[in-house]
Design a protein around this motif. Sequence first.
Motif, short mmCIF file in Angstrom:
data_model
loop_
_atom_site.label_atom_id
_atom_site.label_comp_id
_atom_site.label_asym_id
_atom_site.label_seq_id
_atom_site.Cartn_x
_atom_site.Cartn_y
_atom_site.Cartn_z
N SER A 259 0.67 -1.07 -0.03
CA SER A 259 -0.06 0.11 0.05
C SER A 259 1.00 1.37 0.05
O SER A 259 2.13 1.39 0.29
N ASP A 260 0.26 2.37 -0.30
CA ASP A 260 0.96 3.77 -0.57
C ASP A 260 0.07 4.78 -0.21
O ASP A 260 -0.44 5.01 -1.02
N ILE A 261 -0.10 5.20 0.97
CA ILE A 261 -0.97 6.24 1.43
C ILE A 261 -0.43 7.34 2.02
O ILE A 261 0.55 7.30 2.58
N GLY A 342 1.18 10.27 -9.84
CA GLY A 342 1.39 8.84 -9.18
C GLY A 342 2.14 7.74 -10.03
O GLY A 342 2.92 8.08 -10.99
N HIS A 343 1.88 6.66 -9.73
CA HIS A 343 2.76 5.66 -10.15
C HIS A 343 2.15 4.46 -10.29
O HIS A 343 1.19 4.16 -9.35
N MET A 344 2.66 3.16 -10.69
CA MET A 344 1.90 1.97 -10.30
C MET A 344 2.34 1.26 -9.22
O MET A 344 3.36 1.52 -8.49
N LEU A 389 -2.87 1.92 -9.42
CA LEU A 389 -1.98 3.08 -9.46
C LEU A 389 -2.25 3.98 -8.20
O LEU A 389 -3.29 3.89 -7.36
N THR A 390 -1.42 4.89 -7.95
CA THR A 390 -1.54 5.77 -6.85
C THR A 390 -2.09 7.27 -7.57
O THR A 390 -1.72 7.49 -8.60
N VAL A 391 -2.94 7.93 -6.34
CA VAL A 391 -3.36 9.29 -6.93
C VAL A 391 -2.96 10.20 -5.82
O VAL A 391 -3.33 10.10 -4.67
N GLU A 392 -1.72 11.02 -6.20
CA GLU A 392 -1.16 11.68 -4.93
C GLU A 392 -0.72 13.03 -5.16
O GLU A 392 0.51 13.38 -5.37
N PRO A 393 -1.46 14.05 -5.48
CA PRO A 393 -1.32 15.43 -5.75
C PRO A 393 -0.82 16.04 -4.57
O PRO A 393 -1.17 15.51 -3.44
N VAL A 431 -2.29 14.27 -0.45
CA VAL A 431 -3.37 13.21 -0.10
C VAL A 431 -3.07 12.35 -1.22
O VAL A 431 -3.02 12.48 -2.45
N GLU A 432 -2.82 10.88 -0.86
CA GLU A 432 -2.78 9.91 -1.83
C GLU A 432 -3.60 8.58 -1.51
O GLU A 432 -3.72 8.12 -0.21
N ASP A 433 -4.06 8.12 -2.46
CA ASP A 433 -5.10 6.94 -2.07
C ASP A 433 -4.55 5.74 -3.41
O ASP A 433 -3.89 6.24 -4.45
#
Length: 462
Positions: A259-261, A342-344, A389-393, A431-433
Amino acid sequence: MFDPAIYRERRNRLKKDVGSGLILLLGNDEVGMNYAANTYHFRQDSTFLYFFAVNQPGLAAVIDVDAGTETLFGDDLTVADIVWTGPQPTIADYCKPAAIAASASAAALDACIATAISQGRRIHFLKPYRTEHTLKLVSLLGIKPTMVATYRSEVLHKAVVAQRNIKSAAEVADIERAINVSREMYLAAMAAAKPGKHEYEVVAEILRIAKARDCDLSFPIICSVHGETLHNHQHANLMKSGDVMVLDSGVETVNKYASDITRTIPVSGTFTPQQRAIYEMVLRAQMLAIGAVKPGVPYKDVHLMVARSFATDLKAVGLMKGDADEAVAAGAHAMFFPHGLGHMLGLDVHDAENIGEQYVGYEPGEERSTQFGLGYLRLARKLEPGFVLTVEPGLYFIPALIDQWKAERHLEQFINYAEVEKYRDARGYRVEDNVLVTQSGHTVLGAAIPKTVADVEQACKG
Ligand code: GLY
Ligand code: MN
């Protein structure tokens, strides 16, 4: 570990995609921290895990594409070893869970590769990221270290990525298990972050929960009231009233899916008006980006959509000026948003990054931008069902960057430097999900982790 048939199917597809020759995959070895027997935490190579499942050091595997055979190479422990390690499975035992037909000694690998070379057969291998792998390849193949990168197999790199990029339901379920552990960690961290405590006390809460759930960290924790330093691994600051903390962390399950939060936490329990305004820009951008995730959409376009959202919002508070589209085209937003969206995510937190982001995150032939900010985008390609993928602006006020751009009057037609000074100490917000691309759109993975202002402030109460 999944059903043995899954590993057999993965290897069969690999054979088909590579076409001919031998595929040599090296597992990782133990690495001494300060002397050989005092080792770092062992982490198996992810591609080795993906195709052979064996989470043990000192192994290698060969797939003979032409003969259709697969062999696991390694040495059984001696009784002298077992005195220290306790009884362990044999190499033959390790074959069963991954349906590997044959095993052989570590020394037999030299003969296997030497015979193939003498027959003029192609040996496919991945570009190594550990020096000991380079040395093994040098020895096995009889080539100079400088030639290892040249001889790496492009077809193998592409074939591995083609499989690893698309997650099965079982892999997604494992990623969700990791995210749900992260959720517990974030709830604990939000309650633990308080003025008068040190950052490392929040880190301690996170580590406690990871270990209590039999997980390891998927990357070094970023936990800092100086979140404007993007990869800040120092945790010694005393948290003060009015500080805002960026916490970016993840775990990996026993199967090694990550995970990557990220959440941004007001240390006092409530955001100041300025912090809240910036935080809401980040949250708005993140929700906008998640909403845009669906098959066929280039992730680069989603990144640029976020950049435009930021340019518009930053203009509304006077930090940016001019046309938002032109500002983004010129890269002006990158003073505040200098990283990629983001990234895979998978067996690696930046999934398969060792194999090469040009294969993982970019279309064949697609050039990575050289522009500051956009150049850090790890995932640009069109999204496909099964990508995770991650969404992390994030928005950051980085004094060194502000000073340099201001001194150079860089893109001053888009940046209001006088106003930026008022935000100089505003620090960092992210913020990252973790998001799965589905056939028709997307799913945000895992149980929800507080991220609206109201929910974060509530969670800070404990
Ligand atoms: N979570 C850290 C990174 O994505 O680089
Ligand atoms: Mn990330």
